[in-house]
Design a protein around this motif. Structure first.
Motif, PDB file in Angstrom:
ATOM      1  N   GLN A   1       0.967  -1.346  -0.157  1.00 27.60           N
ATOM      2  CA  GLN A   1       0.019  -0.004  -0.148  1.00 27.60           C
ATOM      3  C   GLN A   1       0.792   1.182   0.079  1.00 27.60           C
ATOM      4  N   LYS A   2       0.401   2.292  -0.697  1.00 25.58           N
ATOM      5  CA  LYS A   2       1.075   3.625  -0.863  1.00 25.58           C
ATOM      6  C   LYS A   2       1.035   4.178   0.645  1.00 25.58           C
ATOM      7  N   VAL A   3       2.307   5.011   0.985  1.00 26.30           N
ATOM      8  CA  VAL A   3       2.595   5.801   2.079  1.00 26.30           C
ATOM      9  C   VAL A   3       3.245   6.840   1.929  1.00 26.30           C
ATOM     10  N   TRP A   4       3.238   7.860   2.517  1.00 28.19           N
ATOM     11  CA  TRP A   4       3.832   9.392   2.468  1.00 28.19           C
ATOM     12  C   TRP A   4       5.250   8.852   2.279  1.00 28.19           C
ATOM     13  N   ASP A   5       5.853   9.738   1.179  1.00 25.51           N
ATOM     14  CA  ASP A   5       7.343   9.661   0.598  1.00 25.51           C
ATOM     15  C   ASP A   5       8.131   9.771   1.920  1.00 25.51           C
ATOM     16  N   ARG A   6       8.070  10.471   2.676  1.00 25.37           N
ATOM     17  CA  ARG A   6       8.981  10.520   3.942  1.00 25.37           C
ATOM     18  C   ARG A   6       8.845   9.391   4.838  1.00 25.37           C
ATOM     19  N   SER A   7       7.912   8.477   4.740  1.00 23.38           N
ATOM     20  CA  SER A   7       7.910   7.158   5.549  1.00 23.38           C
ATOM     21  C   SER A   7       9.035   6.409   4.810  1.00 23.38           C
ATOM     22  N   TYR A   8       9.186   6.459   3.582  1.00 19.88           N
ATOM     23  CA  TYR A   8      10.128   5.498   2.710  1.00 19.88           C
ATOM     24  C   TYR A   8      11.718   5.912   2.981  1.00 19.88           C
ATOM     25  N   ALA A   9      11.862   7.026   3.415  1.00 20.66           N
ATOM     26  CA  ALA A   9      13.315   7.407   3.860  1.00 20.66           C
ATOM     27  C   ALA A   9      13.559   6.755   5.308  1.00 20.66           C
ATOM     28  N   GLY A  10      12.542   6.438   6.391  1.00 20.37           N
ATOM     29  CA  GLY A  10      12.727   5.742   7.437  1.00 20.37           C
ATOM     30  C   GLY A  10      12.747   4.212   7.037  1.00 20.37           C
ATOM     31  N   ILE A  11      12.031   3.651   6.233  1.00 11.80           N
ATOM     32  CA  ILE A  11      12.438   2.344   5.914  1.00 11.80           C
ATOM     33  C   ILE A  11      13.862   2.282   5.266  1.00 11.80           C
ATOM     34  N   ASP A  12      14.311   3.073   4.428  1.00 11.09           N
ATOM     35  CA  ASP A  12      15.777   3.016   3.881  1.00 11.09           C
ATOM     36  C   ASP A  12      16.743   2.788   4.954  1.00 11.09           C
ATOM     37  N   THR A  13      16.550   3.735   6.270  1.00  9.32           N
ATOM     38  CA  THR A  13      17.339   3.629   7.013  1.00  9.32           C
ATOM     39  C   THR A  13      17.161   2.548   7.806  1.00  9.32           C
ATOM     40  N   ALA A  14      16.329   2.114   8.239  1.00 11.37           N
ATOM     41  CA  ALA A  14      16.086   0.830   9.199  1.00 11.37           C
ATOM     42  C   ALA A  14      16.737  -0.567   8.400  1.00 11.37           C
ATOM     43  N   LEU A  15      16.408  -0.332   7.073  1.00 12.15           N
ATOM     44  CA  LEU A  15      17.136  -1.615   6.260  1.00 12.15           C
ATOM     45  C   LEU A  15      18.461  -1.478   5.719  1.00 12.15           C
ATOM     46  N   GLN A  16      19.165  -0.445   6.200  1.00 13.58           N
ATOM     47  CA  GLN A  16      20.478  -0.120   5.957  1.00 13.58           C
ATOM     48  C   GLN A  16      20.648  -0.035   4.164  1.00 13.58           C
ATOM     49  N   TRP A  17      19.787   0.701   3.698  1.00 14.32           N
ATOM     50  CA  TRP A  17      19.512   0.937   2.270  1.00 14.32           C
ATOM     51  C   TRP A  17      19.852   2.324   2.161  1.00 14.32           C
ATOM     52  N   ALA A  18      20.496   2.770   0.889  1.00  7.53           N
ATOM     53  CA  ALA A  18      20.975   4.262   0.588  1.00  7.53           C
ATOM     54  C   ALA A  18      19.534   5.033   0.516  1.00  7.53           C
TER      55      ALA A  18
END
Length: 136
Positions: A45-62
């Motif tokens: 499901q779609k979430v706010w773009d700013r939420s994706y930044a948190g996922i990047d951090t947690a998953l150790q993604w750039a």
């Protein structure tokens, strides 16, 4: 305009989270987002773009990797060089957004007398300077 591939992102996020041996709640905490938001991403499901930044951090993604996956590219991991240095590839548009956010937050944090228009102008000038120097 292409349709974001939410299903592919859901699969990659869940796979990476399990590789890191993280439950949903601990992963969400690492990313500074709610567990419900994390569950929405894993449900495609779609979430706010700013939420994706948190996922990047947690998953150790750039930074920008989730948005990149939605656009059809592979996520990039952030590989630490040592304990204090981490090099990541950041897409230009994401870098501009991150720099802009940093300038805005710094200007607001100074609690000075800058107006909103002055903060936006400062942001514009910083980005222009970084473009001229070839940073972005």
């Amino acid at each position: 305009m292409t349709t974001p591939d939410l299903g592919r992102l859901a699969t990659l996020v869940q796979k990476r989270r399990t590789e890191l041996r993280l439950g949903i709640e601990p992963a969400a905490k690492l990313g500074g987002i709610s567990k419900d938001t994390w569950k929405r991403v894993e449900a495609g499901q779609k979430v706010w773009d700013r939420s994706y930044a948190g996922i990047d951090t947690a998953l150790q993604w750039a930074a920008g990797s989730c948005l990149g996956v939605l656009a059809g590219v592979e996520p990039l991991t952030s590989e630490p060089i040592d304990d204090d240095v981490k090099i990541t590839e950041v897409p230009k548009a994401e870098l501009e957004r991150l720099v802009g956010d940093a300038v805005q937050h710094a200007a607001i944090a100074t609690k000075g007398s800058m107006t909103g228009e002055e903060i936006l102008e400062l942001n514009r000038r910083v980005l222009e300077e970084l473009r001229e120097r070839g940073v972005i």
